[in-house]
Structures are given as structure tokens and as C-alpha cells.
Write an enzyme that holds these catalytic residues in place. Structure first.
Site, mmCIF file in Angstrom:
data_model
loop_
_atom_site.group_PDB
_atom_site.id
_atom_site.type_symbol
_atom_site.label_atom_id
_atom_site.label_comp_id
_atom_site.label_asym_id
_atom_site.label_seq_id
_atom_site.Cartn_x
_atom_site.Cartn_y
_atom_site.Cartn_z
ATOM 1 N N LYS A 2 -14.622 -3.295 6.939
ATOM 2 C CA LYS A 2 -14.176 -4.229 5.903
ATOM 3 C C LYS A 2 -15.137 -5.389 5.722
ATOM 4 O O LYS A 2 -16.035 -5.597 6.538
ATOM 5 C CB LYS A 2 -12.796 -4.768 6.245
ATOM 6 C CG LYS A 2 -12.776 -5.600 7.506
ATOM 7 C CD LYS A 2 -11.432 -6.300 7.722
ATOM 8 C CE LYS A 2 -11.467 -7.065 9.027
ATOM 9 N NZ LYS A 2 -10.353 -7.966 9.212
ATOM 10 N N CYS B 178 0.797 -1.238 0.000
ATOM 11 C CA CYS B 178 0.000 0.000 0.000
ATOM 12 C C CYS B 178 0.829 1.288 0.000
ATOM 13 O O CYS B 178 0.494 2.207 -0.760
ATOM 14 C CB CYS B 178 -0.995 0.030 1.155
ATOM 15 S SG CYS B 178 -1.180 -1.472 2.078
ATOM 16 N N ARG C 101 7.225 -10.850 5.698
ATOM 17 C CA ARG C 101 6.886 -10.632 7.105
ATOM 18 C C ARG C 101 7.540 -11.720 7.929
ATOM 19 O O ARG C 101 7.526 -12.888 7.547
ATOM 20 C CB ARG C 101 5.370 -10.672 7.306
ATOM 21 C CG ARG C 101 4.699 -9.499 6.609
ATOM 22 C CD ARG C 101 3.208 -9.537 6.756
ATOM 23 N NE ARG C 101 2.591 -8.659 5.762
ATOM 24 C CZ ARG C 101 1.307 -8.656 5.476
ATOM 25 N NH1 ARG C 101 0.507 -9.473 6.100
ATOM 26 N NH2 ARG C 101 0.828 -7.834 4.563
ATOM 27 N N HIS D 170 -5.181 -1.397 -4.993
ATOM 28 C CA HIS D 170 -5.689 -0.289 -4.190
ATOM 29 C C HIS D 170 -6.515 0.615 -5.079
ATOM 30 O O HIS D 170 -6.065 1.004 -6.154
ATOM 31 C CB HIS D 170 -4.533 0.463 -3.539
ATOM 32 C CG HIS D 170 -3.798 -0.398 -2.560
ATOM 33 N ND1 HIS D 170 -2.640 -1.070 -2.878
ATOM 34 C CD2 HIS D 170 -4.116 -0.764 -1.304
ATOM 35 C CE1 HIS D 170 -2.270 -1.792 -1.837
ATOM 36 N NE2 HIS D 170 -3.135 -1.641 -0.872
ATOM 37 N N GLN E 247 0.980 -11.077 -2.852
ATOM 38 C CA GLN E 247 -0.441 -10.734 -2.764
ATOM 39 C C GLN E 247 -0.967 -10.348 -4.137
ATOM 40 O O GLN E 247 -0.262 -9.694 -4.902
ATOM 41 C CB GLN E 247 -0.627 -9.530 -1.836
ATOM 42 C CG GLN E 247 -0.253 -9.806 -0.396
ATOM 43 C CD GLN E 247 -0.407 -8.561 0.451
ATOM 44 O OE1 GLN E 247 0.068 -7.496 0.079
ATOM 45 N NE2 GLN E 247 -1.057 -8.688 1.584
ATOM 46 N N ASP F 134 -2.644 -7.969 -5.025
ATOM 47 C CA ASP F 134 -3.036 -6.750 -4.342
ATOM 48 C C ASP F 134 -3.579 -5.701 -5.310
ATOM 49 O O ASP F 134 -3.186 -5.669 -6.478
ATOM 50 C CB ASP F 134 -1.788 -6.179 -3.652
ATOM 51 C CG ASP F 134 -2.123 -5.497 -2.343
ATOM 52 O OD1 ASP F 134 -3.320 -5.399 -2.029
ATOM 53 O OD2 ASP F 134 -1.183 -5.071 -1.653
ATOM 54 N N HIS G 215 -8.435 -1.383 -0.054
ATOM 55 C CA HIS G 215 -7.447 -2.455 -0.283
ATOM 56 C C HIS G 215 -8.252 -3.706 -0.614
ATOM 57 O O HIS G 215 -9.249 -3.980 0.053
ATOM 58 C CB HIS G 215 -6.649 -2.804 0.973
ATOM 59 C CG HIS G 215 -6.056 -1.653 1.708
ATOM 60 N ND1 HIS G 215 -4.707 -1.455 1.770
ATOM 61 C CD2 HIS G 215 -6.613 -0.670 2.453
ATOM 62 C CE1 HIS G 215 -4.460 -0.385 2.530
ATOM 63 N NE2 HIS G 215 -5.595 0.104 2.944
HETATM 64 ZN ZN LIG Z 1 -3.104 -2.455 0.997
#
Ligand SMILES: [Zn+2]
Ligand SMILES: [Zn+2]
Length: 646
Positions: A472, A337, A366, A388, A384, A386, A518
Site C-alpha cells: 500500500k 468493501c 467501529r 474500490h 469514508q 471510499d 481500496h
Molecule cells: Zn475497502
């Protein structure tokens, strides 16, 4: 008298001091027989707890998760008693219920517990259970509680008690056994009819690797023997479908101690499969108006200080990478992000440009303790799917619906039919916890609820579960064995646009803050592929599977023809392999079955003469001799039946 409100909204009067069991009895004796736990005003209580004020009561049976939790936690007391009797001097620590069963962490005076000891522990435990001992809670003063465990030399319980306030400490007794416990038990031990120890593992006291290592005993229990039998059968099936085992057998991924724990290495077949999944999503995302971006694997420490990730994860994660230059520090990317926020910041946008939807298959890192690592589901580096979305508050509604559409498209294309959604909202009693205006929160929560409603999702609302920066929606998927997996999240965020000072010029010519969403329908490629492996048992949907067909020549003299078949399949974009080893056809078929290739194409004399292939489906069904064109049609029809276009 006190007034008790039941879940259906009805109220009933009782004498002060009536217990949840009294309430159950007043409804029906049949119900009372099945009640094993209760909740009074949002607190789990015993079925024997005297109720002294007005309030809402919920009664639980074995069919409720809360009932199971009480059942399994209560069994952990029985196991602890059995361990005390079998291993004198054992020090008990904690014994909570978990999603399936319970565990108890103990410090053994000497030796260890292994699988060969399970049966004797189970036998002892079931013997105790049959005694039908009531679970009885009592309050204890802090000094008495400390003395009880100091006398036993149990430094773990002493540490737990030292962190508790006097006046809040309770013990639970059953039979001759006593444990420090805050409560939540079934009425008596006799309800537990079947107990199984499942596993034993090492676990650090309080999860900290600097602390002593304890022995964690995992178990499960049931109110009926036949439920245990069914559960063990399910476990056996799960073992066969373990993604670590299948991943190895199907040559999808591996791990290397040299490369490092929790860092998966994708083998050619796994990489190709992952690539296909990515292409599938990219194609749908393109139609949905996403733009692909690419960002580096590291970022300046300052970036994550700005985003707040450093404050949250910095200490407990990978430490900064230094360069020869003084004070220059980079972090492995824990989230995509912040990078995407800076992409948004690269040029000014007006309201006409929004929404911007930036997508990236972004690899993040991580730190997970080595004991927590597990195949592809708990790793230290993962990718991910991912994206945004930066939009105006008034666009949130539509964007959320569109993301749900995309998520459902992913689930359906991959054969997941059984899913629910969880909507996490604010805790209205604690408004200061949340960033962003009340007005925006109301809008966002309403947008999520409208979207869930309009899309016909089967959803539950969890009040107080929202992150401080926005509400969320999470998708929960049930796999073929009925296990629940949390998949993609769709998260509204008011925080990062603030921290990165993101703006757009509105129609009023003023600068405004965009809202950020997200989202990651797969969650991560690693975890999703693990789930797919366990859900399908390695029999992937035809569009995704590494090889769709394997050609098996009956003997060497058919090899030329087999090669011709392979070429035509390739020309028709069918992924096929040729097994030209000089093995018997029987052996080749057996091995092809093991490797889970959906179609076997056997070619012999007749096939060569007639220009056909003899098709056999994985699992044994014979489809007879058909032409390559007919086979191509068959494959495409099957693919099109699962893989619709977005
Ligand atoms: Zn994010
Ligand atoms: Zn307890």
C-alpha cells in the site's frame, strides 16, 4: 577485531567490545558530543553497549526521531524517580516514549496528581537530571527480578516479568533509581535540560477497562530550554485551533450523550460544508471514471465471516443485531468493501469491462473504548470517501497512478502543500505471511514504486509493513503547525477477490481473478474536516467555507438596499448572510471577524447611492467600495486560483 558498517556503506575496524560512542569518537569529537542513541543490526542499543560482532551501526542525534525516542524514554525514568521520591509507595508500571514526549503510568498509593502538582514534579526531575547520572543497563535473573518487585509489592512489574523469559530480563539504573527496562537510553541524565509535565489522565492497566485504573502522566523534555518554550507556544496555538473548540464556535458539529459517545451530529453549517466536500470529490471521481453506488448500513454476519472481518474484529466490536427470527444476525458495517465485492458479483464481467470503479460515501461503525474517543478524529461512526477498483493485474500500474493523481488533486485543492508518502512492502524474509502469488506481489510493489517515482512523490519505503493481503501507499500530511496526520491510503488487495470468488472472463475465454484497490483520499469525512479545521484555524478555502460574505448594513435605513445586495449575490451563487440586527456597525464587524467569514460587505449611504458595497476582508484589509459585479469577479478569481478542475 570487529568490522562496523556505517550508513554510508563504509566500514571500519574496532577492538571487540568497542561501544557506539567509541565509534562516534573515532569519526569526530563533535559528533560524539551529539550522539544520544544508536541502532546495531536493527536493534536499538545504548551508546555504551559493547559491540562484539560485525554489523551495521547507525548513530542518532536529537535531530533523529530515534534520538528523540531515547531522550524522551530516558526522561520517563527521571520522572519515575521524582514520583518515587515525592509519592512514597507509588507503583510504577510502564513509561514509554510517544510521538511527542513520553508518559508514565503509575498506581498512586493515595490521593491524585493534578495540575497544581506539576511544577514540583518538574523541579524534582530537573534536579535529578542535573546530577548527570549515567544510564546503566544490567542483566537480571528472572527470580531476582521477581523478588525485587515482590519486595516492593508492585504487582504490575511482577506481571510484566512473569511474561518475560529468563535470560532476557534487564534493569536500568541511574542515580539511586532502578527500573525494569529493555533499553534504549541516552548516555546520561545531564543532557535533559528542560522537562515539562503536560497532562494527567486515567488509563487502564494494559488498556483493558476490566483492570485497575492508573494515573498516566504525560510529559516532554528538551536538550535546550528555548526548544521547550517554542514547543509550548506551538501547543498554545494548537489549543486555539483545536477542532472541537472551532467546531463548536463555527457551529459545524456537536455530540449528544443521549445519542451516544463518539457519534457526531452534523449541524446545518457543518452538513453543508461536508456536502460541498463530497460534491467536489464526486465531480473529480466522475471524470476519473468512477461510478457511485449505495449500500446499507448493516450486513448479515455471514458477509463479514466471508470477508474475514468478523474473525478479526467481531469479538472486540459492536455485537451482532438480532431479529425476532432465530439465528438471524446482522452487523453494523465496519467496512464497505464486502458490500462492494457483492456489487461486483452481481453480474459477470469480461476483460473489456474492466476496470470497474465503485465509489460510495459509506458510513461505517467501529467500536472504540470511550477513553480513546476524541472529537471527530476518533469516533464510533464515520463516513469514508471510499472506492474500490476492480482491475486486471496488468492494469494495476495505470490505476495506481490515476489514484495518486486524484489524491494529489484533493490535497492541492485544500491547501496542503506539505505531504509525503509511505510505501509499505513485503518482508522478504517471511514470504509465507502473504496471500497471493509472488509474481503478483512483485508486479504490485513495482507498480506502486513506479507510480510514486513517476508522480515525483517524496516517499519512504517501509519493508515488512505491508498488510498480508497486499502492499500500500499512505499519504502523510504536515499541517500548518508541523504536526503529521495520516490521510488517505491506497491499498492493493489480493485477499477479498479470493474470498468473494470474484472473476472476469479474459481474452483467452478463461476465468481470472481481478485485483482490488481500496482507496479514500480524505480517509474519512470526520477526520478530514477535523484536520482542515486545525490546519486552517477555521479559515477554510473560499470555495468551501460555509459563508463567503456577510452583509452589514450601517443602520436600519440601509436594510432594504442590503436585502437587494443579498439577492444579487445569491443570483451570482455567492453564499452570503445578512446581519440585520440593530447593533452598532462596530459590534457587527467584530462578531463577523470572530465567525471567520472571509468578506464583510458594509453598506451605508454612499453605497446605496452609488450602487456599491464597501468590502473588508477577514483580518482587516479594506478593499474599498466596489460594484457587486466586481465583487463577484473577485470571489471567482480567488476560488479559481485554489480550485482547479480535475
Ligand atoms: Zn475497502
Ligand atoms: Zn528505560
Amino acid at each position: 577485531m570487529i568490522e562496523i558498517t556505517l550508513p554510508d556503506g563504509s566500514t571500519k575496524e574496532f577492538e571487540k567490545g568497542a561501544t557506539p560512542m567509541d565509534v562516534a569518537n573515532s569519526i569526530s569529537q563533535g559528533l560524539a558530543r551529539n550522539i544520544i542513541s544508536a541502532k546495531f543490526e536493527d536493534t536499538i542499543v545504548e551508546t555504551t553497549t559493547p559491540l562484539t560482532e560485525n554489523g551495521a551501526l547507525v548513530l542518532f542525534t536529537w535531530n533523529d526521531q530515534e534520538g528523540k525516542t531515547a531522550f524522551w524514554h530516558s526522561t520517563s525514568h527521571i520522572i519515575a524517580q521524582a514520583l518515587e521520591e515525592l509519592y512514597p509507595g507509588v507503583k510504577l508500571t510502564i513509561g514509554p516514549a510517544i510521538e511527542n514526549g513520553f508518559y508514565y503510568d503509575v498506581d498512586l498509593p493515595e490521593g491524585s496528581i493534578s495540575e497544581k502538582d506539576f511544577q514540583k514534579i518538574e523541579q524534582k526531575a530537573i534536579e535529578i537530571a542535573r546530577g548527570k547520572h549515567d544510564y546503566k543497563m544490567r542483566s537480571v535473573s528472572k527470580s531476582d527480578a521477581l523478588k525485587f518487585y515482590k519486595d516492593q509489592g508492585n504487582e504490575y512489574k511482577v506481571e510484566l516479568i512473569e511474561n518475560l523469559d529468563d535470560g532476557t530480563i534487564t534493569f536500568c539504573d541511574h542515580d539511586s533509581f532502578t527500573d525494569l527496562c529493555r533499553g534504549g537510553h541516552i548516555p546520561n541524565t545531564g543532557i535533559v535540560k528542560a522537562i515539562k509535565i503536560l497532562n494527567v489522565a486515567g488509563a487502564y492497566w494494559r488498556g483493558n477497562e476490566k483492570n485497575p485504573q492508573l494515573t498516566r502522566i504525560y510529559g516532554i523534555s528538551f536538550p535546550k530550554q528555548k526548544e521547550l518554550t517554542a514547543y509550548l507556544e506551538l501547543l498554545e496555538e494548537a489549543k486555539k485551533r483545536d477542532h472541537r473548540k472551532l467546531g463548536k464556535e463555527l457551529e459545524l458539529f456537536t455530540f449528544s450523550q443521549k445519542v451516544g459517545q463518539g457519534l457526531p451530529l452534523w449541524l446545518p453549517k457543518g452538513a453543508a460544508l461536508r456536502e460541498r466536500l463530497e460534491q467536489f470529490l464526486k465531480k473529480a471521481q466522475k471524470k476519473a471514471g468512477y461510478e457511485m453506488v449505495i449500500t446499507p448500513h448493516i450486513g448479515q454476519k455471514e458477509l463479514y465471516v466471508t470477508s474475514g472481518h468478523y474473525a478479526k474484529y467481531g469479538e472486540d466490536s459492536f455485537q451482532p443485531i438480532k431479529t425476532p427470527k432465530e439465528d438471524e444476525e446482522f452487523l453494523l458495517k465496519p467496512m464497505n468493501c464486502p458490500h462492494h465485492c457483492e456489487i461486483y458479483n452481481a453480474k459477470p464481467f469480461s476483460y473489456k469491462d474492466l476496470p470497474k470503479r465503485y465509489a460510495e460515501f459509506g458510513t461505517v461503525y467501529r467500536y472504540e473504548q470511550s477513553g480513546e474517543l476524541h472529537g471527530l478524529t476518533r469516533v464510533r461512526g464515520f463516513t469514508q470517501d471510499d472506492a474500490h477498483i476492480f482491475c486486471m493485474p496488468e492494469q494495476l500500474d495505470q490505476e495506481f497512478k490515476d489514484v495518486i493523481d486524484l489524491s494529489l488533486y484533493v490535497l492541492e485543492s485544500l491547501g496542503f502543500e506539505n505531504y509525503t508518502a509511505q510505501v509499505s512492502l513485503r518482508d522478504l524474509d517471511d514470504p509465507d505471511k502473504y496471500i497471493g502469488s509472488v509474481e503478483n506481489w512483485e508486479k504490485a510493489e513495482q507498480a506502486i514504486l513506479n507510480a510514486a517515482e513517476e508522480k515525483g512523490l517524496n516517499y519512504v519505503i517501509e519493508k515488512g509493513e505491508a498488510a498480508f493481503y497486499g502492499p500500500k501507499l499512505d499519504f502523510m500530511v504536515k499541517d500548518a503547525l508541523g504536526r503529521k496526520w495520516q490521510l488517505g491510503t491506497i491499498q492493493v488487495d489480493y485477499n477479498l477477490p479470493e474470498r468473494f470468488d470474484l472473476t472476469y472472463k479474459g481474452s483467452d475465454n478463461e476465468l481470472h481473478r481481478p485485483v482490488m484497490i481500496h482507496r479514500a483520499p480524505f480517509g474519512s469525512m470526520e477526520r478530514f474536516i477535523a484536520l482542515l479545521l486545525e490546519h486552517t484555524g477555521g479559515n477554510f478555502p473560499l470555495w468551501l467555507t460555509p459563508e463567503q460574505a456577510i452583509i452589514l448594513p450601517v443602520s436600519e435605513k440601509h436594510e432594504k438596499y442590503a436585502e437587494k445586495v443579498l439577492k444579487s449575490l445569491e443570483n451570482n451563487e455567492i453564499r452570503a448572510l445578512l446581519d440585520s440586527r440593530s447593533e452598532t456597525i462596530g459590534k457587527k464587524i467584530r462578531e463577523a471577524e470572530m465567525s471567520k467569514v472571509p468578506f464583510m460587505l458594509i453598506v451605508g449611504d454612499t453605497d446605496e447611492k452609488e450602487n456599491t458595497i464597501s468590502v473588508r476582508k477577514h483580518g482587516g484589509k479594506d478593499l474599498g467600495a466596489i460594484t457587486i459585479t466586481a465583487f463577484t469577479d473577485l470571489v471567482n478569481t480567488e476560488i479559481n486560483s485554489t480550485l482547479k478542475s480535475f
